[in-house]
Design an enzyme around this catalytic site. Structure first.
Site, PDB file in Angstrom:
ATOM      1  N   SER A  12       0.804  -1.183   0.053  1.00  0.00           N
ATOM      2  CA  SER A  12      -0.051   0.077  -0.115  1.00  0.00           C
ATOM      3  C   SER A  12       0.829   1.386  -0.059  1.00  0.00           C
ATOM      4  CB  SER A  12      -0.896   0.053   1.221  1.00  0.00           C
ATOM      5  OG  SER A  12      -1.530   1.282   1.481  1.00  0.00           O
ATOM      6  N   TYR A  45      -1.440   0.022  10.128  1.00  0.00           N
ATOM      7  CA  TYR A  45      -1.739  -0.669   8.988  1.00  0.00           C
ATOM      8  C   TYR A  45      -0.509  -0.495   7.814  1.00  0.00           C
ATOM      9  CZ  TYR A  45      -3.457  -1.311   4.005  1.00  0.00           C
ATOM     10  OH  TYR A  45      -3.590  -1.550   2.976  1.00  0.00           O
TER      11      TYR A  45
END
Length: 306
Positions: A118, A143
Site C-alpha cells: 500500500s 496498517y
C-alpha cells in the site's frame, strides 16, 4: 498455466483477480473468511476454502493438499483507522497471518508471492509523486507499518529460501464490487450516497488528495507480476493527485444528482497528500494505468446505480 492461491479472493480486489486468472486458464484456489468478502463474488470455477489466514493448522492442511505454485496475498485488515484503534489485531492478521502462509508455502514448494502492499507505507512525503526508494518511510498507521514489515519479511524469505516475490504498492483503488460500508473507499461511499440519498460527509476541508486507480489497472498489474521473472517492489498508481472535493464534483457532474455535503472534523493522523510515481512499474513490468478517472468513475457509478 499455474496453480494460484488467492487469499481474500471473495473481496473487492481479490475476486476480480480470481476471475481474470481463471479466464487466462490458471487453476485458482481461494481462501477467505468472508468477514468482509462475499461468497457471491467467488468465481464458481475456483476452489474455495472458508478459513482465516491466522488458522495455522488449516493453512498447513490447504498447502499440503493443494500445493500452489503462486501465492497472491490480498487478505488483510485494510482499514487504517481501525488499525490505530486496535494495533494488536492489525498485526495479528497482517503480519502473523501472512507468516502463517509463508511458512506453509516454503514447506510445500511455493515458488512465488505476489503481495498487495500500500501507499500507506510512505506516510507524508516531500516528494510527489513518491518513488519506491523515498526515505524516510514513516507510516502514519499500524496498517502502513504492517505492510512495510511484510515487505521486509519477503526479502528475508527470498534470501534464505529462494522464494520469489513481487510487491505491488497500491494507490487508492476503486471500482465495481467495492464495499461502500465499513472499509469502503471514498468513491464507493460517495456512490452509495448519491444513489440512495442523504448527506455526503467529508472529513476536514476535502482538499486532501489521493491517487485514485481503477480496478482494471490493478488486475493488469497482477497479471504482469505473474508473468514477469522479477523480484521487485513496485508502485501501482496513476501518478496524479485528486482531492476529495474534486471526486465529489465529478460524481455530481456524472450523475447530475445534487446532494448536500457536510464537512466533519479532520481525522487524526490522516495523510494529507498522496500520489505514487509508477515509472519503475513501466520499466520492470511494462505496466501503466490506462483508465482515466472520468472513465473509471463512469463504470463504477453504473455498477452502483444497478
Amino acid at each position: 498455466m499455474s496453480k494460484i492461491l488467492i487469499t481474500g479472493g471473495a473481496g473487492f480486489v481479490g475476486s476480480h483477480l480470481v476471475d481474470k486468472y481463471i479466464d487466462l486458464g490458471h487453476k485458482v484456489i481461494v481462501i477467505d473468511n468472508l468477514a468482509h468478502g462475499k461468497k457471491e463474488n467467488i468465481n464458481p470455477k475456483a476452489k474455495f476454502y472458508k478459513t482465516d489466514i491466522r488458522n495455522t493448522e488449516e493453512i498447513k492442511r490447504i498447502f499440503v493438499k493443494e500445493k500452489p505454485e503462486i501465492l497472491n496475498h490480498h487478505a488483510a485488515q485494510i482499514n487504517a483507522r481501525k488499525s490505530i484503534l486496535n494495533p494488536l489485531l492489525d498485526a495479528e492478521i497482517n503480519i502473523l497471518g501472512f507468516l502463517n502462509l509463508l511458512e506453509a508455502g516454503i514447506k510445500n514448494n511455493l515458488k512465488k508471492v505476489i503481495f498487495a502492499s500500500s501507499s500507506a507505507v510512505y506516510g507524508e512525503t516531500e516528494v510527489l509523486p513518491t518513488p519506491e526508494d523515498y526515505e524516510p518511510k514513516q507510516p502514519l498507521s499500524p496498517y502502513g507499518i504492517d505492510k512495510l514489515t511484510a515487505e521486509k519479511y519477503l526479502g528475508f524469505y527470498f534470501k534464505n529460501y529462494g522464494l520469489n516475490f513481487v510487491v505491488l504498492r497500491y494507490a487508492n483503488i476503486y471500482g465495481p464490487r467495492q464495499d461502500p460500508d465499513g472499509e469502503g473507499g471514498v468513491i464507493a461511499i460517495f456512490s452509495k450516497k448519491f444513489f440512495r440519498g442523504g448527506n455526503v460527509f467529508i472529513n476536514g476541508d476535502g482538499k486532501q488528495t489521493r491517487d485514485f486507480i481503477f480496478i482494471d489497472d490493478i488486475v493488469s498489474a497482477n497479471i504482469l507480476a505473474l508473468e514477469k521473472n522479477i523480484n521487485e517492489v513496485l508502485n501501482i498508481g496513476t501518478s496524479k493527485e485528486t482531492s476529495i472535493n474534486e471526486i465529489f464534483d465529478l460524481i455530481t457532474e456524472q450523475t447530475r444528482i445534487i446532494l448536500p455535503q457536510k464537512h466533519l472534523p479532520s481525522i487524526f493522523k490522516e495523510q494529507r497528500r498522496s500520489s505514487l510515481d509508477s515509472s519503475l512499474a513501466k520499466k520492470k513490468l511494462d505496466w501503466e494505468a490506462k483508465t482515466s478517472l472520468k472513465e473509471g468513475l463512469k463504470k463504477t457509478l453504473n455498477y452502483f446505480c444497478k
